[in-house]
Write an enzyme that holds these catalytic residues in place. Sequence first.
Site, PDB file in Angstrom:
ATOM      1  CE  LYS A 109      -6.220  -3.597   4.578  1.00 51.56           C
ATOM      2  NZ  LYS A 109      -6.370  -4.466   5.686  1.00 51.56           N
ATOM      3  CG  ASP A 158      -8.009  -7.098   6.466  1.00 49.06           C
ATOM      4  OD1 ASP A 158      -7.161  -6.789   7.314  1.00 49.06           O
ATOM      5  OD2 ASP A 158      -8.148  -6.476   5.401  1.00 49.06           O
ATOM      6  N   GLY A 214      -0.511 -21.038  18.164  1.00 46.43           N
ATOM      7  CA  GLY A 214      -1.559 -21.838  18.809  1.00 46.43           C
ATOM      8  C   GLY A 214      -1.654 -21.629  20.317  1.00 46.43           C
ATOM      9  NE  ARG A 240      -0.060  -8.755   1.965  1.00 46.89           N
ATOM     10  CZ  ARG A 240      -0.683  -8.329   3.051  1.00 46.89           C
ATOM     11  NH1 ARG A 240      -1.855  -8.821   3.388  1.00 46.89           N
ATOM     12  NH2 ARG A 240      -0.141  -7.400   3.822  1.00 46.89           N
ATOM     13  NE  ARG A 297       5.289  -6.878  14.168  1.00 45.23           N
ATOM     14  CZ  ARG A 297       5.787  -8.105  13.933  1.00 45.23           C
ATOM     15  NH1 ARG A 297       6.968  -8.447  14.390  1.00 45.23           N
ATOM     16  NH2 ARG A 297       5.093  -8.970  13.234  1.00 45.23           N
ATOM     17  CG  ASN A 335      -1.218 -16.120  20.452  1.00 43.84           C
ATOM     18  OD1 ASN A 335      -0.343 -16.012  21.312  1.00 43.84           O
ATOM     19  ND2 ASN A 335      -1.053 -15.720  19.204  1.00 43.84           N
ATOM     20  CB  SER A 347      -1.044  -4.406   7.713  1.00 44.12           C
ATOM     21  OG  SER A 347      -2.208  -3.717   7.364  1.00 44.12           O
ATOM     22  CG  HIS A 403      -7.507  -3.138   9.978  1.00 36.36           C
ATOM     23  ND1 HIS A 403      -6.199  -2.770  10.188  1.00 36.36           N
ATOM     24  CD2 HIS A 403      -7.471  -4.108   9.030  1.00 36.36           C
ATOM     25  CE1 HIS A 403      -5.409  -3.476   9.400  1.00 36.36           C
ATOM     26  NE2 HIS A 403      -6.146  -4.298   8.694  1.00 36.36           N
ATOM     27  CB  CYS A 433       0.437  -7.507  13.849  1.00 43.02           C
ATOM     28  SG  CYS A 433       1.485  -6.059  13.817  1.00 43.02           S
ATOM     29  N   GLY A 434      -0.137 -10.785  12.439  1.00 40.06           N
ATOM     30  CA  GLY A 434      -0.650 -12.096  12.825  1.00 40.06           C
ATOM     31  C   GLY A 434      -2.166 -12.182  12.910  1.00 40.06           C
ATOM     32  CE  LYS A 435      -6.711  -7.667  10.940  1.00 38.30           C
ATOM     33  NZ  LYS A 435      -5.824  -6.983  10.001  1.00 38.30           N
ATOM     34  CB  THR A 436      -4.160 -14.165   8.394  1.00 35.58           C
ATOM     35  OG1 THR A 436      -4.398 -12.908   7.759  1.00 35.58           O
ATOM     36  CG2 THR A 436      -4.759 -15.261   7.555  1.00 35.58           C
ATOM     37  CG  ASN A 437      -0.535 -16.593  11.583  1.00 39.24           C
ATOM     38  OD1 ASN A 437      -0.819 -16.964  10.439  1.00 39.24           O
ATOM     39  ND2 ASN A 437       0.683 -16.254  11.929  1.00 39.24           N
ATOM     40  NE  ARG A 493      -2.533  -1.385   3.402  1.00 39.83           N
ATOM     41  CZ  ARG A 493      -2.024  -0.786   4.455  1.00 39.83           C
ATOM     42  NH1 ARG A 493      -1.995   0.534   4.539  1.00 39.83           N
ATOM     43  NH2 ARG A 493      -1.542  -1.489   5.463  1.00 39.83           N
ATOM     44  CE1 TYR A 544       0.189  -5.898  -1.629  1.00 37.12           C
ATOM     45  CE2 TYR A 544      -0.955  -3.948  -0.819  1.00 37.12           C
ATOM     46  CZ  TYR A 544      -0.399  -5.191  -0.597  1.00 37.12           C
ATOM     47  OH  TYR A 544      -0.431  -5.733   0.663  1.00 37.12           O
TER      48      TYR A 544
HETATM   49  O1  SAT Z   1      -3.965  -3.349   2.528  1.00 39.70           O
HETATM   50  S1  SAT Z   1      -3.931  -4.730   2.092  1.00 39.70           S
HETATM   51  O2  SAT Z   1      -5.283  -5.219   2.035  1.00 39.70           O
HETATM   52  O3  SAT Z   1      -3.304  -4.813   0.817  1.00 39.70           O
HETATM   53  C1  SAT Z   1      -3.073  -5.677   3.192  1.00 39.70           C
HETATM   54  C2  SAT Z   1      -2.879  -5.045   4.487  1.00 39.70           C
HETATM   55  O4  SAT Z   1      -2.074  -4.109   4.588  1.00 39.70           O
HETATM   56  O5  SAT Z   1      -3.535  -5.451   5.463  1.00 39.70           O
HETATM   57 MN    MN Z   2      -5.412  -5.531   7.042  1.00 39.74          MN
END
Ligand code: SAT
Ligand code: MN
Length: 590
Positions: free
Chosen positions: A210, A277, A499, A374, A405, A501, A252, A230, A254-258, A73, A201
Amino acid sequence: MPTPLEQWVEEQAQLCQPQRIYWCDGSEAEARHLIQIGIKEESINGTPVFQELNQTRWTGAYYHRSHPTDVARVEHLTYICHPEKETAGPNNHWMAPAEAKKLMTGLSQGCMKGRTMYVLPYMMGHPDSPYAKACVQLTDVSYVALSMRIMTRMSQEVIGRIGARQDFVKGLHSVGDFDPNRRYIMHFPEENFVWSVGSGYGGNALLGKKCFSLRIASCQGYREGWLAEHMVIAGIEDPSGRITYVTVALPSACGKTNLAMLESALPGYKVWTLGDDIAWLNVGEDGRLYAINPETGFFGVAPGTSLKSNPNMIRTLQGKRFFPTLFTNTALDRDRNEPWWEGLDGDMPRHIVDWQGKSWDPSQGTKAAHANSRFTASAYNCPTLSREFDNPKGVPISAIILGGRRTRLIPLVTEAFDWANGVFLGARTGSETTAAAAHQIGALRRDPMAMLPFCGYNMGDYFGHWLSVGRRLKNPPKFFSVNWFRTDEQGKFIWPGFGENIRVLKWMLDRVDGKISARKTPLGYVPHLSDFDMSGLNLSSEQMQALFAVNPQEWPEELSDIEKYLNQFGPRLPQQIKAEYAKLVQQMGA
Ligand code: SAT
Ligand code: MN
């Protein structure tokens, strides 16, 4: 008579002058066709837009290499164009709408010559949800069209739904010539319109993400009484089978998806995924806070994703139900034609091609996959997808978890004293920066609610809006802060994370249920060590104490940094937030 939508598309086509216009229907057959177009007809920087990957191990997977300057971004080129600068606030770059339109019109003149303009009709949110929004994006690259099919509910029915309405959400996107000097992401909240040129991107080009679902939607929420955030949405099942829903805001990368698809290290606990997200939060008829995920996919960071850090993501990436799965700027295992990145399980492949297409060996000292490489994968391929995922009402939220973080100062977990203290906790949150946006990595920046790059209006007003939503709730969620990243004297992370967490989440559930007491500190409540489930984990009591320590003598610098940050909002900063700050200062004895 053309409909307002047809007329709008026609006007944009006259400006951008595409060779043809293609109205997408969002079907799988169409997706397969667009992949072929990306392989055979479209290219970026001389490389085909898509390359087929090994379909045996990675069903439906395709590889995309971006333009080398187009990997994250671009916050410095992202503008919010309210009529008044003050409305955008010190947290946004601002340009007057007329000036921004003039600039963008100049850059867009004939920008799609020789290319296809794809018309993408999509919903953010389930079509039956009272909170969903009908949108249309135009783009000139198959990669964006397919990514939007994964990330949103794209279908022709949206066109009928828009019908004669003028107020649908509009996005105009062109990759232009990828010149970073001619790259802008412009938002016009008063018109529900995003205009993006020069980048393919994710965050700059998938305008439902976003740009709409956070920046524009946060403005809609401010006007209409809801919140666009977010945040992860997850359900935590306890050993009795009861599921408690939480949202989690982290910056972004920092492990959100995990966290969203965490595989529990504690027996009997299970995490159900609703989103990784974005969460739209509404006050339900029963006075509880409800969350929906407007998206249907994951646009996650590849490096570090593995069977250890996120086994459910690996399973999602190899899922077969929804087509396609895209990999962008990862490295490639040349012999097996598979995606590869640093941290992936297994032995290192013998022949690796790096994200720029060059042969790579580890002795070079560079990374093979770009740090912000990604994947784009459908939520419907996720083995831990919650059965409430398509519930139009969303899920009722019991805890709002905020984090960043921070290698110092901030405990593994704290619970805010009340709603206003929780909003203040969000307002003061800082984080050390990552590779998801183009800026210096590792510097501390305040990132309230992880929304700094995404709040489409003055953050002073945003804090006030959070306070006012809280006043409407009968049974408000508790606020918690988390920090997985505290380090010891040697600079090593103390907490194992991933795990494990679940132990932190379990403590929160026990607090939500009123089962346990906690220790009061100036920052909020922290666990009594005896209440924190450490079974099967080897951390010394010194390490545990270090994780939860609050040392007032370390805080003066942080406090003045918080004050400086909050002061920029001047008279727009709510009194209640100022009062919370004063209380913290007093309790720290500063
Ligand atoms: O902004 S993106 O959706 O490309 C990814 C992120 O920064 O969380
Ligand atoms: Mn994000």
